[in-house]
Design an enzyme around this catalytic site. Structure first.
Site, PDB file in Angstrom:
ATOM      1  N   LYS A 128      58.994  27.988  45.090  1.00 29.15           N
ATOM      2  CA  LYS A 128      58.002  28.855  44.437  1.00 29.15           C
ATOM      3  C   LYS A 128      58.749  29.765  43.484  1.00 29.15           C
ATOM      4  CE  LYS A 128      53.565  29.849  44.435  1.00 29.15           C
ATOM      5  NZ  LYS A 128      52.415  28.961  44.646  1.00 29.15           N
ATOM      6  N   ASP A 155      50.130  28.797  39.046  1.00 25.01           N
ATOM      7  CA  ASP A 155      49.660  29.550  40.214  1.00 25.01           C
ATOM      8  C   ASP A 155      48.904  30.755  39.646  1.00 25.01           C
ATOM      9  OD1 ASP A 155      49.745  29.816  43.232  1.00 25.01           O
ATOM     10  OD2 ASP A 155      50.601  31.749  42.724  1.00 25.01           O
TER      11      ASP A 155
HETATM   12  P1  NDP Z   1      44.012  32.655  39.483  1.00 26.10           P
HETATM   13  O1  NDP Z   1      44.966  33.588  38.851  1.00 26.10           O
HETATM   14  O2  NDP Z   1      43.362  31.621  38.646  1.00 26.10           O
HETATM   15  O3  NDP Z   1      42.862  33.461  40.231  1.00 26.10           O
HETATM   16  C1  NDP Z   1      43.136  34.392  41.230  1.00 26.10           C
HETATM   17  C2  NDP Z   1      41.833  35.080  41.569  1.00 26.10           C
HETATM   18  O4  NDP Z   1      42.045  35.984  42.646  1.00 26.10           O
HETATM   19  C3  NDP Z   1      41.318  35.926  40.416  1.00 26.10           C
HETATM   20  O5  NDP Z   1      39.909  35.925  40.484  1.00 26.10           O
HETATM   21  C4  NDP Z   1      41.881  37.313  40.734  1.00 26.10           C
HETATM   22  O6  NDP Z   1      41.173  38.383  40.155  1.00 26.10           O
HETATM   23  C5  NDP Z   1      41.717  37.304  42.231  1.00 26.10           C
HETATM   24  N1  NDP Z   1      42.628  38.265  42.857  1.00 26.10           N
HETATM   25  C6  NDP Z   1      43.959  38.387  42.676  1.00 26.10           C
HETATM   26  N2  NDP Z   1      44.442  39.382  43.411  1.00 26.10           N
HETATM   27  C7  NDP Z   1      43.387  39.883  44.070  1.00 26.10           C
HETATM   28  C8  NDP Z   1      43.223  40.937  44.992  1.00 26.10           C
HETATM   29  N3  NDP Z   1      44.260  41.666  45.395  1.00 26.10           N
HETATM   30  N4  NDP Z   1      41.994  41.147  45.465  1.00 26.10           N
HETATM   31  C9  NDP Z   1      40.936  40.394  45.076  1.00 26.10           C
HETATM   32  N5  NDP Z   1      41.029  39.396  44.197  1.00 26.10           N
HETATM   33  C10 NDP Z   1      42.230  39.158  43.714  1.00 26.10           C
HETATM   34  O7  NDP Z   1      44.804  31.978  40.697  1.00 26.10           O
HETATM   35  P2  NDP Z   1      44.489  30.640  41.463  1.00 26.10           P
HETATM   36  O8  NDP Z   1      43.022  30.464  41.579  1.00 26.10           O
HETATM   37  O9  NDP Z   1      45.298  29.580  40.876  1.00 26.10           O
HETATM   38  O10 NDP Z   1      45.126  30.948  42.899  1.00 26.10           O
HETATM   39  C11 NDP Z   1      44.389  31.581  43.940  1.00 26.10           C
HETATM   40  C12 NDP Z   1      45.119  31.374  45.248  1.00 26.10           C
HETATM   41  O11 NDP Z   1      45.243  29.968  45.515  1.00 26.10           O
HETATM   42  C13 NDP Z   1      46.555  31.915  45.318  1.00 26.10           C
HETATM   43  O12 NDP Z   1      46.827  32.302  46.647  1.00 26.10           O
HETATM   44  C14 NDP Z   1      47.375  30.684  44.972  1.00 26.10           C
HETATM   45  O13 NDP Z   1      48.699  30.794  45.448  1.00 26.10           O
HETATM   46  C15 NDP Z   1      46.601  29.625  45.706  1.00 26.10           C
HETATM   47  N6  NDP Z   1      46.819  28.271  45.251  1.00 26.10           N
HETATM   48  C16 NDP Z   1      46.570  27.915  43.953  1.00 26.10           C
HETATM   49  C17 NDP Z   1      46.730  26.598  43.563  1.00 26.10           C
HETATM   50  C18 NDP Z   1      46.369  26.139  42.205  1.00 26.10           C
HETATM   51  O14 NDP Z   1      46.381  24.930  41.979  1.00 26.10           O
HETATM   52  N7  NDP Z   1      46.010  27.000  41.289  1.00 26.10           N
HETATM   53  C19 NDP Z   1      47.260  25.586  44.493  1.00 26.10           C
HETATM   54  C20 NDP Z   1      47.404  26.057  45.843  1.00 26.10           C
HETATM   55  C21 NDP Z   1      47.216  27.354  46.176  1.00 26.10           C
HETATM   56  P3  NDP Z   1      41.686  39.022  38.776  1.00 26.10           P
HETATM   57  O15 NDP Z   1      41.270  38.061  37.725  1.00 26.10           O
HETATM   58  O16 NDP Z   1      41.000  40.323  38.711  1.00 26.10           O
HETATM   59  O17 NDP Z   1      43.173  39.168  38.909  1.00 26.10           O
END
Ligand code: NDP
Length: 448
Positions: free
Chosen positions: A126, A166
């Site tokens: 990572k 990510d």
């Molecule tokens: P994005 O950046 O696309 O989206 C993250 C989302 O979570 C946004 O809506 C963000 O809001 C919100 N968020 C972030 N921090 C907080 C917080 N403290 N409280 C509430 N909401 C929060 O990321 P992904 O969708 O890609 O990833 C989401 C999760 O999935 C992570 O844990 C990632 O590691 C995991 N993951 C992702 C993969 C992928 O293919 N993308 C694969 C496997 C796991 P805001 O826009 O306001 O920041």
């Protein structure tokens, strides 16, 4: 003291102030009891757990870039290459102000088990930076990505370590990083995944993690004589994973009614308007407050956890898809008292240790992120395969493979849980199944 406890204590002592890493190690090692305890002497002699909890290497570097006002800015860049026993390192790059050594290590450690569960030949890593992409201009994002890659390129390669997206790293950032890698090395290889479709990206990669969450949820439901169809679902987040979780939930006949971002959350009793969500998040890169402005029937609550957050809504199924430790014990209690039957993690470690135990103790079916969100990295591995053979597969072909992979993951974690005497404990099943493959490969390759 058991061997597992010894190693947990060692990790805590040797890695002070790394609570997320401690949490991830504790969760894995505690559930490996049925495997380790019966052969403790053998595992202790081979120091398997010490080797498994110590990264192969970790790189930390300075990322220097110039903002639009002409000021020089400095961020920390990281890459933790945790374990490559079963294949080249693979794992995403997170760009978020909360990124630090603890978060990087926990994510890389979890990635080892997740990648093992996919059944594909990929090791765990990572990386990322404490750079905050929010509010930055396109030019600033590009300069940051170029600077980041101008150091990272020394440590990665198509057969060495293949980073991906990510939080904060989407197709735009991957594109800028790929361009820089190519410029520096003169190599056109599959060194990054999540690339644009015009330069080696794979169809379905964008949708893969969210779709995979629903595919494994459907397997879980079927195995328990139930179905996703007709269920009301709470989703958190509104990024990549949440958006495509919502999309596939609709396709399978369910009704997702919530989503959130770091400033607030939405409850839409009519079901989240997916087209509007995509418009706000993917096109405008805006805040969720805009949703309420265009859909007055929905509730918008300022503050992610205000008024109980998304987990206070009465639903059948909860799918946390935002970030780590977003579903705590209080939230778990609300879900249980509202009759929730299943929690499947789209994000990495979104449920706290105590909340996980409470949900499991309350007979809520629970699948951890390392199994449930593995569809993303699995499809990244399919992108690597397509890059290696210089071909592109159709959407249907990749999607069919993804479905098969998620079905197999469910079968593996369910079988492992049964075999080791804890049926329906998918946390133990995922950790055991992931561990057995990696530790067998490590032993076969001797000491290194
Ligand atoms: P994005 O950046 O696309 O989206 C993250 C989302 O979570 C946004 O809506 C963000 O809001 C919100 N968020 C972030 N921090 C907080 C917080 N403290 N409280 C509430 N909401 C929060 O990321 P992904 O969708 O890609 O990833 C989401 C999760 O999935 C992570 O844990 C990632 O590691 C995991 N993951 C992702 C993969 C992928 O293919 N993308 C694969 C496997 C796991 P805001 O826009 O306001 O920041």
């Amino acid at each position: 003291m058991s061997y597992r406890e010894e190693v947990i204590n060692r990790v805590i002592t040797e890695n002070p102030r790394q609570p997320e890493f401690h949490q991830a190690v504790r969760e894995v090692l505690e559930s490996l009891g049925p495997v380790i305890d019966a052969h403790e002497d053998m595992y202790r002699r081979d120091a398997i757990l010490e080797r498994l909890t110590t990264p192969d290497r970790q790189i930390q570097f300075r990322v220097t870039w110039v903002d639009d006002t002409g000021h020089v800015r400095v961020n920390n860049g990281y890459r933790v290459q945790f374990n490559n026993a079963i294949g080249p390192y693979k794992g995403g790059l997170r760009l978020h102000p909360t990124v630090n050594r603890s978060v990087m290590r926990f994510l890389a450690f979890e990635q080892v088990f997740k990648n093992s569960l996919t059944g594909l030949p990929i090791g765990g890593a990572k990386g990322g930076s404490d750079f905050d992409p929010k509010g930055k201009s396109d030019r600033e994002i590009m300069l940051f990505c170029q600077s980041f890659m101008s150091e990272l390129y020394k440590y990665i390669g198509a057969d060495v370590d293949v980073p991906a997206g990510d939080i904060g790293t989407g197709a735009r950032e991957i594109g800028y990083m790929f361009g820089t890698y190519k410029r520096l090395t003169n190599l056109y290889t599959g060194v990054l995944t999540g690339k644009g479709l015009t330069f080696g990206g794979s169809l379905v990669r964008t949708e893969a993690t969210g779709y995979g969450v629903l595919y494994i949820l459907e397997e879980l439901m079927k195995a328990h004589g139930n179905s996703v169809e007709g269920k009301t679902i709470a989703v958190s987040g509104s990024g990549n994973v949440a958006t495509y979780t919502i999309e596939k939930a609709y396709q399978l006949g369910a009704k997702p009614v919530t989503c959130s971002d770091s400033t607030g959350w939405i409850y839409d009793p009519e079901g989240i308007d997916l087209a509007l969500l995509k418009e706000i998040k993917e096109v405008r890169r805006g805040r969720l407050s805009a949703y309420k402005a265009e859909k007055p029937s929905a509730e918008y609550h300022e503050g992610t956890y205000s008024n109980g957050g998304v987990w206070s809504v009465k639903v059948d199924i909860a799918l946390p898809c935002a970030t780590q430790n977003e579903l705590n014990l209080d939230a778990a209690k609300m879900l249980v008292s509202n009759g929730c039957i299943a929690v499947v993690e789209g994000a990495n470690m979104p449920t706290t240790f105590e909340a996980t135990k409470y949900l499991q103790g309350s007979n809520v079916l629970f699948i951890p992120g390392k199994a449930a969100n593995a569809g993303g990295v699995a499809t990244s591995a399919l992108e690597m395969s397509q890059n290696s053979e210089r071909l592109s597969w159709t959407f249907e072909e990749v999607d069919t493979r993804l479905q098969t992979i998620m079905k197999n993951i469910y079968a593996h974690i369910s079988d492992a849980a049964k075999e080791y005497g804890c049926p329906d404990d998918f946390v133990a099943g995922a950790n055991i199944a992931g561990f057995l493959k990696v530790s067998t490969a490590m032993k076969a390759q001797g000491l290194y």
